[in-house]
Design a protein around this motif. Structure first.
Motif, PDB file in Angstrom:
ATOM      1  N   ASP A   1      20.420  29.969  41.668  1.00  0.00           N
ATOM      2  CA  ASP A   1      21.692  29.267  41.517  1.00  0.00           C
ATOM      3  C   ASP A   1      21.867  28.307  42.690  1.00  0.00           C
ATOM      4  N   MET A   2      22.399  27.117  42.426  1.00  0.00           N
ATOM      5  CA  MET A   2      22.595  26.130  43.490  1.00  0.00           C
ATOM      6  C   MET A   2      24.077  25.941  43.794  1.00  0.00           C
ATOM      7  N   ASN A   3      24.881  26.888  43.368  1.00  0.00           N
ATOM      8  CA  ASN A   3      26.320  26.758  43.574  1.00  0.00           C
ATOM      9  C   ASN A   3      26.928  28.090  43.982  1.00  0.00           C
ATOM     10  N   PHE A   4      26.264  28.759  44.905  1.00  0.00           N
ATOM     11  CA  PHE A   4      26.672  30.103  45.304  1.00  0.00           C
ATOM     12  C   PHE A   4      27.274  30.044  46.705  1.00  0.00           C
ATOM     13  N   GLU A   5      28.602  30.070  46.780  1.00  0.00           N
ATOM     14  CA  GLU A   5      29.270  29.956  48.082  1.00  0.00           C
ATOM     15  C   GLU A   5      29.367  31.317  48.761  1.00  0.00           C
ATOM     16  N   LYS A   6      29.284  31.283  50.086  1.00  0.00           N
ATOM     17  CA  LYS A   6      29.259  32.536  50.857  1.00  0.00           C
ATOM     18  C   LYS A   6      30.392  32.616  51.858  1.00  0.00           C
ATOM     19  N   VAL A   7      31.252  31.561  51.880  1.00  0.00           N
ATOM     20  CA  VAL A   7      32.425  31.594  52.751  1.00  0.00           C
ATOM     21  C   VAL A   7      33.662  31.711  51.873  1.00  0.00           C
ATOM     22  N   PHE A   8      34.556  32.641  52.212  1.00  0.00           N
ATOM     23  CA  PHE A   8      35.696  32.924  51.353  1.00  0.00           C
ATOM     24  C   PHE A   8      37.002  32.807  52.135  1.00  0.00           C
ATOM     25  N   ARG A   9      38.016  32.334  51.431  1.00  0.00           N
ATOM     26  CA  ARG A   9      39.346  32.233  52.025  1.00  0.00           C
ATOM     27  C   ARG A   9      39.981  33.615  52.064  1.00  0.00           C
ATOM     28  N   VAL A  10      40.549  33.973  53.197  1.00  0.00           N
ATOM     29  CA  VAL A  10      41.309  35.221  53.294  1.00  0.00           C
ATOM     30  C   VAL A  10      42.794  34.879  53.331  1.00  0.00           C
TER      31      VAL A  10
END
Lengths: 219, 204
Positions: free
Chosen positions: B36-45
């Motif tokens: 996958d080329m659209n896998f984000e690993k930073v998330f808003r808390v």
């Protein structure tokens, strides 16, 4: 050694899998349907360790059906996929993890959009335009990378799947003799069975709609 | 190869003057195969608080789910917004609870405190916290990121300059790492607002 491919179009999803059940080097069954119909417009194709495949996919299928009956509303594709991932992830850190690779595809009648989810045996999930698992991925991904378009029609997507299968048959040491293909769209789920043909001395496959015998070929 | 390198990832967090930046690559792989080329690993808390989760993808997702649950419970029980240091210790505690069967993920926290001071914190996969005044990196490209950040980071950068430094560090680090890349996402956190930028990287 098992084949599992998924292709998503704008308003349909194509899922394809082989039909072989193997134990070691012996083929035990030639007509196994490796997909489960979760509800009216969601299908899950499952490969992996023989026992795990059955117990896990039956558990998921039954629970998703049960939800539909209790809440009087079918689960959407993303709900099916994420609930399945949660179940698989919980089992991963337990004493009895399931060794299964999944593709979940479906059509959402409310938004008129389709989606395809790829979940591996470690239960990492991603929403993708096309997907494959196992050895198949080494052959199918490059072809799908080259040929995939956002505006693919149903016929083109089936033809792309046929091309993947043809490449697999041509290049992969462990070729498979038959496949089942399903198209999930607004009207529901359409099932196709493969029919081997000879094309200039090389084997290819046609796909026949099981309901009305309409043939789709690559040419 | 370690299981933390199975899916591939790259995350960087940098401090500036009253601002922080956190970014990640978008690749999800299975060893050398890109899935996958659209896998984000930073998330808003929270609006001014983000968490980056480099490591095994399944644990990235499981941890994100669990962090979201714990933060929501914190909101309800304490009736106030969680602060960056609280979040760091909460995640550290969650990881150490699994000391002998850990999540294969090394979280990075970036945000602004109540006084709008920059806060970054890293930890290992069993929750050993490590702070730094300048930058924290993680993932398969972490060696490359250390080199880039060491060269590009300066004290007291404003949001625009900090965004530029972090983006260049990230993009150039992943270009020399086969396991991460396919574009990047960078979040610039300032007292007024948080902006998210999607960067086009090398697509090969």
């Amino acid at each position: 050694m098992e084949t599992q491919i998924g292709i998503r179009g704008d308003n349909f999803v194509v899922l394809l899998s082989d039909k072989i059940v193997a134990q070691s080097i012996v083929k035990m069954k030639h007509n196994q349907d490796k997909m489960k119909q979760l509800n009216k417009n969601n299908v899950m194709s499952v490969t992996g360790e023989a026992g795990d495949v059955d117990s896990f996919s039956e558990y998921i299928e039954a629970n998703i059906k049960l939800f539909g009956l209790r809440q009087n509303r079918p689960l959407t594709t993303s709900e099916c996929a994420y609930w399945t991932r949660g179940t698989l992830a919980e089992a991963l850190r337990s004493r009895s993890p399931y060794n299964v690779n999944l593709l979940i595809g479906g059509f959402n009648p409310n938004t008129k959009k389709s989606s395809l989810y790829r979940i591996d045996y470690l239960s990492s999930i991603c929403e993708v335009p096309f997907a494959a698992h196992g050895y198949t991925s080494y052959f199918a991904y490059s072809l799908m990378d080259k040929e995939y378009r956002k505006d693919l029609t149903k016929e083109e997507a089936i033809k792309l799947a046929i091309r993947c299968v043809k490449q697999l048959d041509h290049r992969f040491l462990v070729g498979q003799p038959g496949f089942i293909l399903r198209v999930i769209d607004e009207e529901g789920i359409h099932t196709y069975d493969s029919q081997p043909i000879l094309e200039n001395g090389q084997r290819s496959f046609n796909f026949v709609n099981v309901a009305n015998n309409v043939v789709v070929s690559e040419a | 190869m370690s299981i933390t390198q199975y899916n591939g990832s790259a995350i960087v967090a940098m401090t500036g003057k009253n601002c922080v930046v956190i970014g990640c690559d978008k690749r999800l792989g299975q060893q050398a195969l890109t899935v996958d080329m659209n896998f984000e690993k930073v998330f808003r808390v929270k609006d001014k608080l983000y968490v980056g989760l480099p490591g095994l993808a399944t644990d990235v997702q499981t941890l994100h789910d669990r962090i979201r649950y714990r933060v929501n419970m914190y909101d309800l029980e304490e009736e106030r917004a969680i602060q960056p240091d609280n979040l760091a210790h909460m995640i550290s505690n969650m990881l150490y609870q699994k000391r002998f069967g850990p999540y294969f993920c090394e979280p990075i926290i970036a945000g602004l405190t109540e006084k709008d001071e920059p806060y970054i914190m890293g930890m290992d996969l069993i929750g050993c916290l490590s702070s730094a005044p300048d930058f924290i990196v993680g993932g398969t490209a972490s060696d490359n990121l250390y080199g880039m950040c060491e060269a590009l980071w300066e004290p007291d950068l404003g949001p625009d300059d900090l965004f530029r430094s972090a983006s260049q560090a990230l993009l150039n680090a992943v270009d020399r790492d086969a396991m991460s890349g396919w574009g990047a996402v960078v979040h610039v956190i300032t007292p007024e607002k948080t902006e998210t930028y999607h960067l086009q990287g090398r697509q090969d």
